[in-house]
Design a protein around this motif. Sequence first.
Motif, PDB file in Angstrom:
ATOM      1  N   VAL A 119      21.075   0.645 -30.097  1.00 50.63           N
ATOM      2  CA  VAL A 119      20.915  -0.786 -30.397  1.00 50.63           C
ATOM      3  C   VAL A 119      19.654  -1.045 -31.229  1.00 50.63           C
ATOM      4  O   VAL A 119      19.041  -2.101 -31.124  1.00 50.63           O
ATOM      5  CB  VAL A 119      20.865  -1.623 -29.086  1.00 50.63           C
ATOM      6  CG1 VAL A 119      22.189  -1.549 -28.356  1.00 50.63           C
ATOM      7  CG2 VAL A 119      19.736  -1.172 -28.161  1.00 50.63           C
ATOM      8  N   GLN A 120      19.298  -0.061 -32.054  1.00 52.91           N
ATOM      9  CA  GLN A 120      18.040  -0.193 -32.785  1.00 52.91           C
ATOM     10  C   GLN A 120      17.976  -1.428 -33.675  1.00 52.91           C
ATOM     11  O   GLN A 120      16.918  -1.955 -33.939  1.00 52.91           O
ATOM     12  CB  GLN A 120      17.745   1.081 -33.587  1.00 52.91           C
ATOM     13  CG  GLN A 120      18.803   1.497 -34.592  1.00 52.91           C
ATOM     14  CD  GLN A 120      19.808   2.465 -33.994  1.00 52.91           C
ATOM     15  OE1 GLN A 120      20.066   2.452 -32.810  1.00 52.91           O
ATOM     16  NE2 GLN A 120      20.400   3.296 -34.841  1.00 52.91           N
ATOM     17  N   LYS A 121      19.142  -1.884 -34.125  1.00 51.08           N
ATOM     18  CA  LYS A 121      19.115  -3.043 -35.015  1.00 51.08           C
ATOM     19  C   LYS A 121      19.687  -4.289 -34.355  1.00 51.08           C
ATOM     20  O   LYS A 121      19.497  -5.404 -34.842  1.00 51.08           O
ATOM     21  CB  LYS A 121      19.896  -2.733 -36.294  1.00 51.08           C
ATOM     22  CG  LYS A 121      19.271  -3.338 -37.534  1.00 51.08           C
ATOM     23  CD  LYS A 121      19.827  -2.658 -38.757  1.00 51.08           C
ATOM     24  CE  LYS A 121      19.118  -3.151 -39.996  1.00 51.08           C
ATOM     25  NZ  LYS A 121      19.641  -2.476 -41.180  1.00 51.08           N
ATOM     26  N   GLY A 122      20.414  -4.103 -33.276  1.00 52.20           N
ATOM     27  CA  GLY A 122      20.988  -5.241 -32.572  1.00 52.20           C
ATOM     28  C   GLY A 122      22.075  -4.796 -31.622  1.00 52.20           C
ATOM     29  O   GLY A 122      22.441  -3.625 -31.600  1.00 52.20           O
ATOM     30  N   THR A 141      26.290   6.660  -9.047  1.00 52.47           N
ATOM     31  CA  THR A 141      26.697   8.006  -9.455  1.00 52.47           C
ATOM     32  C   THR A 141      25.527   8.944  -9.200  1.00 52.47           C
ATOM     33  O   THR A 141      24.390   8.504  -9.017  1.00 52.47           O
ATOM     34  CB  THR A 141      27.050   8.067 -10.959  1.00 52.47           C
ATOM     35  OG1 THR A 141      25.894   7.712 -11.724  1.00 52.47           O
ATOM     36  CG2 THR A 141      28.189   7.138 -11.305  1.00 52.47           C
ATOM     37  N   GLU A 142      25.830  10.234  -9.222  1.00 48.71           N
ATOM     38  CA  GLU A 142      24.773  11.204  -8.957  1.00 48.71           C
ATOM     39  C   GLU A 142      24.336  11.928 -10.220  1.00 48.71           C
ATOM     40  O   GLU A 142      23.158  12.190 -10.439  1.00 48.71           O
ATOM     41  CB  GLU A 142      25.294  12.230  -7.938  1.00 48.71           C
ATOM     42  CG  GLU A 142      24.239  13.217  -7.483  1.00 48.71           C
ATOM     43  CD  GLU A 142      24.835  14.428  -6.776  1.00 48.71           C
ATOM     44  OE1 GLU A 142      24.086  15.377  -6.535  1.00 48.71           O
ATOM     45  OE2 GLU A 142      26.050  14.430  -6.491  1.00 48.71           O
ATOM     46  N   ARG A 143      25.301  12.247 -11.097  1.00 51.91           N
ATOM     47  CA  ARG A 143      25.010  13.185 -12.182  1.00 51.91           C
ATOM     48  C   ARG A 143      25.059  12.556 -13.571  1.00 51.91           C
ATOM     49  O   ARG A 143      24.925  13.247 -14.567  1.00 51.91           O
ATOM     50  CB  ARG A 143      25.987  14.362 -12.106  1.00 51.91           C
ATOM     51  CG  ARG A 143      25.868  15.057 -10.759  1.00 51.91           C
ATOM     52  CD  ARG A 143      26.737  16.284 -10.631  1.00 51.91           C
ATOM     53  NE  ARG A 143      26.606  16.779  -9.255  1.00 51.91           N
ATOM     54  CZ  ARG A 143      27.178  17.861  -8.790  1.00 51.91           C
ATOM     55  NH1 ARG A 143      27.935  18.589  -9.583  1.00 51.91           N
ATOM     56  NH2 ARG A 143      27.010  18.238  -7.548  1.00 51.91           N
ATOM     57  N   VAL A 144      25.311  11.273 -13.635  1.00 49.74           N
ATOM     58  CA  VAL A 144      25.413  10.616 -14.942  1.00 49.74           C
ATOM     59  C   VAL A 144      24.018  10.282 -15.459  1.00 49.74           C
ATOM     60  O   VAL A 144      23.182   9.765 -14.726  1.00 49.74           O
ATOM     61  CB  VAL A 144      26.262   9.333 -14.835  1.00 49.74           C
ATOM     62  CG1 VAL A 144      26.271   8.575 -16.145  1.00 49.74           C
ATOM     63  CG2 VAL A 144      27.677   9.674 -14.410  1.00 49.74           C
ATOM     64  N   CYS A 145      23.782  10.596 -16.735  1.00 52.27           N
ATOM     65  CA  CYS A 145      22.506  10.265 -17.363  1.00 52.27           C
ATOM     66  C   CYS A 145      22.733   9.224 -18.457  1.00 52.27           C
ATOM     67  O   CYS A 145      23.732   9.258 -19.173  1.00 52.27           O
ATOM     68  CB  CYS A 145      21.872  11.506 -17.978  1.00 52.27           C
ATOM     69  SG  CYS A 145      21.335  12.672 -16.743  1.00 52.27           S
ATOM     70  N   SER A 146      21.750   8.355 -18.592  1.00 52.93           N
ATOM     71  CA  SER A 146      21.896   7.225 -19.489  1.00 52.93           C
ATOM     72  C   SER A 146      20.731   7.176 -20.473  1.00 52.93           C
ATOM     73  O   SER A 146      19.602   7.556 -20.134  1.00 52.93           O
ATOM     74  CB  SER A 146      21.934   5.948 -18.641  1.00 52.93           C
ATOM     75  OG  SER A 146      22.017   4.822 -19.474  1.00 52.93           O
ATOM     76  N   SER A 147      21.008   6.726 -21.679  1.00 50.53           N
ATOM     77  CA  SER A 147      19.922   6.540 -22.640  1.00 50.53           C
ATOM     78  C   SER A 147      20.256   5.383 -23.565  1.00 50.53           C
ATOM     79  O   SER A 147      21.428   5.079 -23.804  1.00 50.53           O
ATOM     80  CB  SER A 147      19.707   7.821 -23.455  1.00 50.53           C
ATOM     81  OG  SER A 147      20.898   8.208 -24.099  1.00 50.53           O
ATOM     82  N   VAL A 148      19.196   4.735 -24.049  1.00 50.15           N
ATOM     83  CA  VAL A 148      19.374   3.618 -24.967  1.00 50.15           C
ATOM     84  C   VAL A 148      18.368   3.791 -26.108  1.00 50.15           C
ATOM     85  O   VAL A 148      17.168   3.950 -25.866  1.00 50.15           O
ATOM     86  CB  VAL A 148      19.136   2.270 -24.257  1.00 50.15           C
ATOM     87  CG1 VAL A 148      19.258   1.117 -25.249  1.00 50.15           C
ATOM     88  CG2 VAL A 148      20.133   2.086 -23.114  1.00 50.15           C
ATOM     89  N   ASN A 149      18.877   3.815 -27.329  1.00 47.98           N
ATOM     90  CA  ASN A 149      17.990   3.924 -28.484  1.00 47.98           C
ATOM     91  C   ASN A 149      17.653   2.520 -28.967  1.00 47.98           C
ATOM     92  O   ASN A 149      18.529   1.793 -29.442  1.00 47.98           O
ATOM     93  CB  ASN A 149      18.664   4.727 -29.609  1.00 47.98           C
ATOM     94  CG  ASN A 149      17.677   5.064 -30.703  1.00 47.98           C
ATOM     95  OD1 ASN A 149      16.693   5.754 -30.468  1.00 47.98           O
ATOM     96  ND2 ASN A 149      17.925   4.567 -31.904  1.00 47.98           N
ATOM     97  N   VAL A 150      16.395   2.125 -28.843  1.00 53.26           N
ATOM     98  CA  VAL A 150      16.022   0.740 -29.147  1.00 53.26           C
ATOM     99  C   VAL A 150      15.326   0.595 -30.500  1.00 53.26           C
ATOM    100  O   VAL A 150      14.980  -0.531 -30.887  1.00 53.26           O
ATOM    101  CB  VAL A 150      15.106   0.146 -28.046  1.00 53.26           C
ATOM    102  CG1 VAL A 150      15.829   0.082 -26.713  1.00 53.26           C
ATOM    103  CG2 VAL A 150      13.801   0.932 -27.915  1.00 53.26           C
ATOM    104  N   ALA A 151      15.105   1.695 -31.196  1.00 52.83           N
ATOM    105  CA  ALA A 151      14.356   1.598 -32.450  1.00 52.83           C
ATOM    106  C   ALA A 151      14.586   2.826 -33.306  1.00 52.83           C
ATOM    107  O   ALA A 151      14.962   3.883 -32.804  1.00 52.83           O
ATOM    108  CB  ALA A 151      12.863   1.472 -32.142  1.00 52.83           C
ATOM    109  N   SER A 152      14.361   2.656 -34.609  1.00 51.03           N
ATOM    110  CA  SER A 152      14.327   3.822 -35.497  1.00 51.03           C
ATOM    111  C   SER A 152      13.384   3.492 -36.641  1.00 51.03           C
ATOM    112  O   SER A 152      13.083   2.317 -36.897  1.00 51.03           O
ATOM    113  CB  SER A 152      15.731   4.154 -36.022  1.00 51.03           C
ATOM    114  OG  SER A 152      16.135   3.154 -36.938  1.00 51.03           O
TER     115      SER A 152
END
Lengths: 452, 89
Positions: A119-122, A141-152
Amino acid sequence: MLDARDILETLNMIREEKLDIRTITMGISLFDCQCDDPKKLCPRIYDRIMTKAKDLVFAGDEIQKKYGIPIINKRVSVTPIAMMLGGCSTDDALRVGKTLDRAAHELGINFIGGYSALVQKGFTNSSRTLISSIPQVLAETERVCSSVNVASTKAGINMDAVAEMGEIVKKTAALTADRQSIGCAKLVVFANVPEDNPFMAGAFHGIGEPECVINVGVSGPGVVASAIRRAGDCDLTTVAETIKRTAFKITRVGQLVAQEAAKMLDVPFGIVDLSLAPTPAVGDSVADILESIGLEKCGGHGTTAALAMLNDAVKKGGVMASSHVGGLSGAFIPVSEDAGMISSVECGALNLERLEAMTAVCSVGLDMIAIPGDTPAEVISGIIADEIAIGVVNTKTTAVRVIPAVGCKAGDRVSFGGLLGSAPVMEINRFSPVKMISRGGRIPAPIQSLKN
Amino acid sequence: MNAVVSVIGRDAVGIIAKVSAGCAACGANISDISQTVLHEYFTMIMIVDIRNLTISFDEFSDQMSELGKKEKLDIHVMHEDIFNSMHRI
């Protein structure tokens, strides 16, 4: 003919200095699972992952046996789930999260990455859906990993996303309060996120990646620290050379394993990630390397310079050893996963500000840092904004994985177990950035983005 | 195609004979041996040709580590490619 000294060196690296392959990560595209019926989405995703990765654990175990090198983790990364959620509700998103978890359990892998949004731009509607579901997914959940890209560097910083992620981190901590807020250990906020990173919690299968791919992350901080100690009383040029040579050898093993895994699984080889990834085990520490270079304690003055040299030398050594280098590739400095870092925090040598400075010259960011549970969301957003700005301006990846451990104050200790380790809760600067964070909007891309 | 058999343990009479017999029983042909004894500890590295193994590499590896357990030695079998990768450009 093989030289006995070379053989003994390799054996010593594996047995005494804890050289291992940290992860074989299979990236799987989920685009084939797209459908307009949310009810059909989950079974499609499950079948896709189970079909592609059914032999992953077996292949990892076989390679470990053949070459005698431990392969610690077998993992899967998938297409950012936000891209799969068009027309879906938050409940649908939760079902997808649980589907990923079920697949991870069935496959016998310890993490699955890709509950992610860019979501780096919106925001798109589906990325909003995904982000709002993150706390519940990580709690249930136990094994799910999450990430959010907020910028570049190209897009600048989406400060609305930064503000929201402060809230999401807090909610995730609250929903997993009974487990020392472990949900936050599986959530990373990125700038310039790499799309082929094999390491968790930030791994996902990028949109420019093929249908399926094998990426490998090597490790070996103990090997580098020992090599520096053996080099003795030499100047820093020699230290850098020693690191380079060692990184070369470590990466060659990664390349071998990656090629072998790709062949066994009949999947293209993607990249080797050159990162030095510590574990909580004694002797498997990036802080130890910095101290073996000549610091009394990691975190003292000189730490950033030592880390800059280490990071650069690792890349220079590794890049020649592999046909394709990618991911994060550098030195990781997670606090809870590194016994030397923990010790430095506990003796007062290492604080959050020093860690932030260190992230300007190494491959990731503020990683696995426990902060007081009463830290306000806007302060977490402020921490994220600072870290993300370092990445955006320096055209590099940075990330934040902080754990505001509910009920804990500075000086307490939280324990997550396994590779995630345990962490002393660190003091933070409590002056409020609330006005700045609540302004929202976008921080424009820096001038260095205009390269065309 | 070779494998490296490494043997580490307290020095005793007949170690080489026992490990060699273990290799022979599986069809692994020894092409080189180097060994040292340091502070009562015996270290041996054998290069064995595994092209004519009578069992799979996996089983050979398991049998050798079983032999190690029986004789109180640390025996590991590793494919030579890991050493070639690391030490040859």
